[in-house]
Design a protein around this motif. Structure first.
Motif, PDB file in Angstrom:
ATOM      1  N   LEU A 144       0.849  -1.232   0.019  1.00  0.00           N
ATOM      2  CA  LEU A 144       0.138  -0.233   0.208  1.00  0.00           C
ATOM      3  C   LEU A 144       0.731   1.111   0.084  1.00  0.00           C
ATOM      4  N   VAL A 145       0.590   2.002  -0.826  1.00  0.00           N
ATOM      5  CA  VAL A 145       1.474   3.394  -1.188  1.00  0.00           C
ATOM      6  C   VAL A 145       0.365   4.663  -1.014  1.00  0.00           C
ATOM      7  N   PHE A 146       0.804   5.600  -0.242  1.00  0.00           N
ATOM      8  CA  PHE A 146      -0.262   6.809   0.155  1.00  0.00           C
ATOM      9  C   PHE A 146       0.893   7.873  -0.142  1.00  0.00           C
ATOM     10  N   GLY A 147       0.206   9.027  -0.671  1.00  0.00           N
ATOM     11  CA  GLY A 147       0.808  10.414  -0.790  1.00  0.00           C
ATOM     12  C   GLY A 147       2.060  10.504  -1.410  1.00  0.00           C
ATOM     13  N   GLY A 148       2.923  11.333  -1.117  1.00  0.00           N
ATOM     14  CA  GLY A 148       4.309  11.395  -1.582  1.00  0.00           C
ATOM     15  C   GLY A 148       4.059  12.743  -2.857  1.00  0.00           C
ATOM     16  N   THR A 149       5.190  13.035  -3.289  1.00  0.00           N
ATOM     17  CA  THR A 149       5.207  14.201  -4.224  1.00  0.00           C
ATOM     18  C   THR A 149       6.053  13.842  -5.505  1.00  0.00           C
ATOM     19  N   GLY A 150       5.764  14.624  -6.637  1.00  0.00           N
ATOM     20  CA  GLY A 150       6.741  14.569  -7.671  1.00  0.00           C
ATOM     21  C   GLY A 150       7.544  15.797  -7.935  1.00  0.00           C
ATOM     22  N   ILE A 151       7.766  16.256  -8.961  1.00  0.00           N
ATOM     23  CA  ILE A 151       8.918  17.381  -9.128  1.00  0.00           C
ATOM     24  C   ILE A 151       7.925  18.457  -9.605  1.00  0.00           C
ATOM     25  N   ILE A 161      -3.106  -0.739  11.918  1.00  0.00           N
ATOM     26  CA  ILE A 161      -3.573  -1.269  13.333  1.00  0.00           C
ATOM     27  C   ILE A 161      -4.977  -1.966  12.995  1.00  0.00           C
ATOM     28  N   ASN A 162      -4.975  -3.306  13.300  1.00  0.00           N
ATOM     29  CA  ASN A 162      -6.422  -3.810  13.257  1.00  0.00           C
ATOM     30  C   ASN A 162      -7.559  -3.439  12.266  1.00  0.00           C
ATOM     31  N   GLY A 163      -6.841  -3.573  11.008  1.00  0.00           N
ATOM     32  CA  GLY A 163      -7.685  -3.398   9.853  1.00  0.00           C
ATOM     33  C   GLY A 163      -7.760  -1.783   9.427  1.00  0.00           C
ATOM     34  N   CYS A 182     -11.659   5.113  -2.593  1.00  0.00           N
ATOM     35  CA  CYS A 182     -12.140   5.452  -1.261  1.00  0.00           C
ATOM     36  C   CYS A 182     -13.277   6.223  -1.028  1.00  0.00           C
ATOM     37  N   ARG A 183     -13.951   6.443   0.131  1.00  0.00           N
ATOM     38  CA  ARG A 183     -15.259   7.462   0.358  1.00  0.00           C
ATOM     39  C   ARG A 183     -14.495   8.313   1.532  1.00  0.00           C
ATOM     40  N   GLY A 184     -15.311   9.269   2.002  1.00  0.00           N
ATOM     41  CA  GLY A 184     -14.964   9.855   3.278  1.00  0.00           C
ATOM     42  C   GLY A 184     -14.021  11.087   2.945  1.00  0.00           C
ATOM     43  N   LYS A 185     -13.594  11.639   4.052  1.00  0.00           N
ATOM     44  CA  LYS A 185     -12.678  12.881   3.976  1.00  0.00           C
ATOM     45  C   LYS A 185     -11.418  12.550   4.217  1.00  0.00           C
ATOM     46  N   LYS A 186     -10.789  12.358   2.934  1.00  0.00           N
ATOM     47  CA  LYS A 186      -9.501  11.862   2.848  1.00  0.00           C
ATOM     48  C   LYS A 186      -8.314  13.043   3.152  1.00  0.00           C
ATOM     49  N   TYR A 209       2.951  22.436   7.070  1.00  0.00           N
ATOM     50  CA  TYR A 209       3.354  21.225   7.959  1.00  0.00           C
ATOM     51  C   TYR A 209       2.159  20.749   8.547  1.00  0.00           C
ATOM     52  N   SER A 210       1.515  19.684   8.703  1.00  0.00           N
ATOM     53  CA  SER A 210       0.263  19.280   9.185  1.00  0.00           C
ATOM     54  C   SER A 210       0.745  18.443  10.657  1.00  0.00           C
ATOM     55  N   THR A 211      -0.540  18.516  11.440  1.00  0.00           N
ATOM     56  CA  THR A 211      -0.510  17.696  12.742  1.00  0.00           C
ATOM     57  C   THR A 211      -1.838  16.833  12.735  1.00  0.00           C
ATOM     58  N   ASP A 212      -2.238  16.705  11.450  1.00  0.00           N
ATOM     59  CA  ASP A 212      -3.637  15.895  11.290  1.00  0.00           C
ATOM     60  C   ASP A 212      -3.417  14.501  11.610  1.00  0.00           C
ATOM     61  N   LEU A 213      -4.374  13.624  11.869  1.00  0.00           N
ATOM     62  CA  LEU A 213      -4.354  12.049  12.002  1.00  0.00           C
ATOM     63  C   LEU A 213      -5.518  11.806  11.419  1.00  0.00           C
ATOM     64  N   HIS A 214      -5.360  10.869  10.256  1.00  0.00           N
ATOM     65  CA  HIS A 214      -6.891  10.437   9.580  1.00  0.00           C
ATOM     66  C   HIS A 214      -6.529   8.822   9.709  1.00  0.00           C
ATOM     67  N   ARG A 215      -7.563   8.254   9.472  1.00  0.00           N
ATOM     68  CA  ARG A 215      -7.707   6.790   9.531  1.00  0.00           C
ATOM     69  C   ARG A 215      -8.576   6.278   8.371  1.00  0.00           C
ATOM     70  N   LEU A 216      -8.239   5.195   7.662  1.00  0.00           N
ATOM     71  CA  LEU A 216      -8.926   4.633   6.620  1.00  0.00           C
ATOM     72  C   LEU A 216      -9.104   3.263   6.961  1.00  0.00           C
ATOM     73  N   ASP A 217     -10.608   2.981   7.149  1.00  0.00           N
ATOM     74  CA  ASP A 217     -11.087   1.587   7.337  1.00  0.00           C
ATOM     75  C   ASP A 217     -10.823   0.798   6.016  1.00  0.00           C
ATOM     76  N   LEU A 218      -9.962  -0.138   6.047  1.00  0.00           N
ATOM     77  CA  LEU A 218      -9.623  -1.080   4.824  1.00  0.00           C
ATOM     78  C   LEU A 218     -10.712  -1.641   4.443  1.00  0.00           C
ATOM     79  N   THR A 219     -11.609  -2.158   5.378  1.00  0.00           N
ATOM     80  CA  THR A 219     -12.865  -2.943   5.041  1.00  0.00           C
ATOM     81  C   THR A 219     -13.956  -2.259   4.359  1.00  0.00           C
ATOM     82  N   THR A 220     -14.310  -1.074   4.750  1.00  0.00           N
ATOM     83  CA  THR A 220     -15.153  -0.192   4.224  1.00  0.00           C
ATOM     84  C   THR A 220     -14.629   0.769   3.245  1.00  0.00           C
ATOM     85  N   ARG A 221     -13.493   0.971   3.214  1.00  0.00           N
ATOM     86  CA  ARG A 221     -12.702   1.976   2.482  1.00  0.00           C
ATOM     87  C   ARG A 221     -13.263   3.382   2.786  1.00  0.00           C
TER      88      ARG A 221
END
Length: 365
Positions: A90-97, A138-140, A122-126, A153-165
């Protein structure tokens, strides 16, 4: 007990900002960046100065192989997050040039068995389009913390439910001044109940490691934990762009950058006692923006990174070090491979007749 590998015909060119993961059989290396035109493949690399590629290093044979994949491989190739979930990378985020101009906030999945990329719908607030964040499963649930747009710079914490996406933005119960400082290129550890944020910083600062911010998943709030220094040595230096691997309750950080020095040290923190221990081993060359992964058996591999600030120089070196005492199985396996390097070329029936288990036979493929 660090060993250097430069085997096989082609090896991945020197790079930084890439990520790697490991299973019992392979180290997988994805993405990366190298502004040196010749080192990054010259006119052959149409993604210069980035590497839009997935490599595997096969432990049993010591060979590198660039994996030909199907489907859409992401184009955000520096400071993305990567984690192995079963056979899925699983790969998330990142930057190009240029950095911060072409950021991603999608989850791309590569099945390493079928060698096929797909986009996770995925649905919801990404999360925002960010890079330099850290993530853990952690636990799915896939948790993503911090990162930068290139400007904020961010201090946000997001969570993706891998079952419901479905994505959700976690709102902690703390007052706003109780949050960890915003950061990127930090690392994450966890014990099932808490997510621990280790180091990181911004382009102008690196955060210390004497205190560790922890997000308590049960109380939905941030806590600050005072760690214990190594006797007579103290705490690890503040750092960003370091690497981090975890074996049960032990978390190992390695290398990184503190704003002036490239570090080469290796430290362990125990998540039950919060005791820091400096290990006697040091990296063969100090590096930051490198990547590290640990096998299920407890062997850590580190690859690449920036090794000289003034010359802006990167390396393609691969090193390994055992962080746990290898099991008798692993010791015998390493011994067997040394004695019979041609083992991987034998047909499966012959390997079965030799008494190899199915699990070991799979490591040869």
């Amino acid at each position: 007990n660090c060993e250097v590998y430069i085997v096989g015909l082609r090896t991945p060119p020197a790079r930084s900002g890439h990520r790697c993961v490991a299973d019992n059989t392979n180290l997988y290396v994805f993405g990366g960046y190298n502004p040196d035109y010749d080192e990054s493949g010259g006119s052959d690399n149409e993604d210069y100065p980035l590497f839009r590629e997935l490599w595997r290093y096969h432990f049993a044979t010591g060979c590198w192989q660039q994996i030909r994949t199907e489907g859409y491989m992401p184009t955000e190739l520096a400071s993305m997050s990567a984690v192995l979930h079963g056979n899925n990378l699983l790969v998330f985020g990142g930057t190009g040039i240029p950095f911060g101009e072409n950021n991603g906030n999608d989850v791309h999945v590569c099945n390493v068995n079928y060698k096929r990329w797909s986009l996770l719908n995925c649905r919801g607030k990404k999360p925002n389009r960010i890079y330099g964040q850290a993530m853990v499963i952690i636990n799915g649930f896939l948790y993503v913390f911090g990162g930068t747009t290139g400007y904020i710079y961010s201090t946000d914490l997001h969570r993706l439910d891998l079952t419901t996406r479905e994505w959700s933005h976690l709102k902690p119960n703390n007052p706003p001044d109780d949050l960890p400082e915003e950061r990127y290129r930090h690392e994450i550890a966890h014990d099932g109940q808490r997510i621990y944020i280790l180091g990181g910083g911004t382009s102008w600062t690196s955060y210390p490691l004497d205190k560790v911010h922890a997000y308590n998943l049960e109380t939905n709030s941030w806590e600050e934990i005072n760690t214990k220094p190594h006797d007579k040595i103290g705490y690890p230096a503040p750092r960003r762009c370091h690497s981090c691997v975890q074996i049960r309750d032990d978390v190992f950080i390695c290398g990184g950058y503190n704003g002036e020095l490239i570090l080469a040290d290796l430290w362990k923190i125990n998540l039950q006692t919060f005791q820091w221990s400096k290990l006697p081993a040091v990296m063969p060359e100090p590096a930051y923006f490198h990547c590290a992964a640990v096998t299920p058996a407890g062997c850590m591999y580190i690859h690449g990174g920036v090794v000289n600030i003034f010359e802006n120089k990167r390396t393609g070196s691969l090193f390994k070090i055992w962080l746990a005492v290898p099991s008798l199985l692993e010791l015998c396996w390493e011994r067997l491979l040394k004695a019979f390097p041609h083992l991987s070329s034998l047909p499966t029936m012959q390997l079965i007749n030799l008494g190899l288990t199915q699990e070991l036979i799979e490591r040869l493929k």
